[in-house]
Design an enzyme around this catalytic site. Sequence first.
Site, PDB file in Angstrom:
ATOM      1  N   ASP A  56     -51.416  -6.793  -7.005  1.00 55.93           N
ATOM      2  CA  ASP A  56     -50.853  -6.646  -8.347  1.00 55.93           C
ATOM      3  C   ASP A  56     -49.699  -5.648  -8.396  1.00 55.93           C
ATOM      4  O   ASP A  56     -49.542  -4.813  -7.511  1.00 55.93           O
ATOM      5  CB  ASP A  56     -51.935  -6.149  -9.311  1.00 55.93           C
ATOM      6  CG  ASP A  56     -52.915  -7.241  -9.701  1.00 55.93           C
ATOM      7  OD1 ASP A  56     -52.912  -8.307  -9.055  1.00 55.93           O
ATOM      8  OD2 ASP A  56     -53.684  -7.015 -10.654  1.00 55.93           O
ATOM      9  N   ASP A  57     -48.963  -5.752  -9.498  1.00 53.11           N
ATOM     10  CA  ASP A  57     -47.994  -4.736  -9.969  1.00 53.11           C
ATOM     11  C   ASP A  57     -46.654  -4.726  -9.242  1.00 53.11           C
ATOM     12  O   ASP A  57     -45.790  -3.921  -9.583  1.00 53.11           O
ATOM     13  CB  ASP A  57     -48.579  -3.303  -9.935  1.00 53.11           C
ATOM     14  CG  ASP A  57     -49.806  -3.152 -10.828  1.00 53.11           C
ATOM     15  OD1 ASP A  57     -50.103  -4.094 -11.599  1.00 53.11           O
ATOM     16  OD2 ASP A  57     -50.483  -2.115 -10.732  1.00 53.11           O
ATOM     17  N   HIS A 107     -48.070 -11.154 -14.325  1.00 56.96           N
ATOM     18  CA  HIS A 107     -48.920  -9.987 -14.627  1.00 56.96           C
ATOM     19  C   HIS A 107     -48.363  -9.214 -15.828  1.00 56.96           C
ATOM     20  O   HIS A 107     -48.540  -8.006 -15.917  1.00 56.96           O
ATOM     21  CB  HIS A 107     -49.003  -9.097 -13.376  1.00 56.96           C
ATOM     22  CG  HIS A 107     -50.027  -8.002 -13.436  1.00 56.96           C
ATOM     23  ND1 HIS A 107     -51.310  -8.182 -13.891  1.00 56.96           N
ATOM     24  CD2 HIS A 107     -49.951  -6.687 -13.081  1.00 56.96           C
ATOM     25  CE1 HIS A 107     -51.965  -7.031 -13.802  1.00 56.96           C
ATOM     26  NE2 HIS A 107     -51.162  -6.110 -13.329  1.00 56.96           N
ATOM     27  N   HIS A 111     -47.121  -4.368 -18.863  1.00 57.50           N
ATOM     28  CA  HIS A 111     -48.464  -3.969 -18.428  1.00 57.50           C
ATOM     29  C   HIS A 111     -49.305  -3.360 -19.566  1.00 57.50           C
ATOM     30  O   HIS A 111     -49.961  -2.323 -19.397  1.00 57.50           O
ATOM     31  CB  HIS A 111     -48.353  -2.977 -17.255  1.00 57.50           C
ATOM     32  CG  HIS A 111     -49.523  -3.007 -16.314  1.00 57.50           C
ATOM     33  ND1 HIS A 111     -50.621  -2.183 -16.456  1.00 57.50           N
ATOM     34  CD2 HIS A 111     -49.780  -3.753 -15.212  1.00 57.50           C
ATOM     35  CE1 HIS A 111     -51.487  -2.418 -15.479  1.00 57.50           C
ATOM     36  NE2 HIS A 111     -51.000  -3.377 -14.714  1.00 57.50           N
ATOM     37  N   HIS A 201     -53.223  -3.739  -4.579  1.00 58.55           N
ATOM     38  CA  HIS A 201     -51.935  -3.474  -5.229  1.00 58.55           C
ATOM     39  C   HIS A 201     -50.828  -3.353  -4.196  1.00 58.55           C
ATOM     40  O   HIS A 201     -51.062  -2.892  -3.078  1.00 58.55           O
ATOM     41  CB  HIS A 201     -52.032  -2.196  -6.068  1.00 58.55           C
ATOM     42  CG  HIS A 201     -52.976  -2.343  -7.214  1.00 58.55           C
ATOM     43  ND1 HIS A 201     -54.339  -2.236  -7.054  1.00 58.55           N
ATOM     44  CD2 HIS A 201     -52.766  -2.662  -8.509  1.00 58.55           C
ATOM     45  CE1 HIS A 201     -54.923  -2.446  -8.215  1.00 58.55           C
ATOM     46  NE2 HIS A 201     -54.001  -2.715  -9.124  1.00 58.55           N
TER      47      HIS A 201
HETATM   48 NI    NI Z   1     -51.709  -4.150 -12.916  1.00 64.03          NI
END
Ligand code: NI
Length: 239
Positions: A56-57, A107, A111, A201
């Site tokens: 993620d991210d 995503h 956020h 991540h």
């Molecule tokens: Ni995230």
Amino acid sequence: MIHTQKWLLLLIACLFTYLDPSVVTADSSYPLQTKYPDTIMYKAETAEKIIAFTFDDGPDNVHTPAILDVLKKHHVRATFFLLGPRVEKYPKMVQRMNEEGHVVGNHTYWHPELTETGVANMKWEIEKTEQAIHQVLHKKTQLFRAPYGALNDSLVRALPDLGYRAVGWSIDSEDWKGLSKERIKQQVINNLHPGSIVLMHSVGDVHGTVEAVDELIPYLKDAGYQFVTIPEMWPVLYK
Ligand code: NI
């Protein structure tokens, strides 16, 4: 005497209920998946030893390329849930993911915790990042991961109209806490099960992640696990 027998029968019945695995269904800890199995998945309902790594991210130009290098080294494909501003800033990294056979998911843009901000905000967030991804890859993703995994009934119910399905996770590697390689590995190995979706991540304090992935892949392959992407794992996406 009759009274005692009744109690004994009740006790036996309780024991059987307690021991019967069908009473505790496999996905009982994921109520949204039980309710909306075609719209949200936390893990695959399978006895097959398959596992999906998700990151993620990202993207960035530090950790993301290192993760891509290690996945390439082991011939493993993964799923990346990307943030809009980072897609705009590092389009080449998104292209690289796509070229190397990885799957890209949405995503959100900023956020947010969507259970606080609501359905209208979720739509804006998804569409804004969808545009960013489309700008780079000229295609749309069906996969969405909510920040913090925070979803509820109304958010999940709004996803099909947007053309999305949500992906949660069944193993949190906790790599975002800046854990060591060993701690991340243990976190995954201790929670391992057929159909695992692992949360990791590719941005942040994730110095342990690359090394953990480098050692987890051979370990899991030796344990009989096959690495898949989310679309390869979710029957509704490949049927
Ligand atoms: Ni995230």
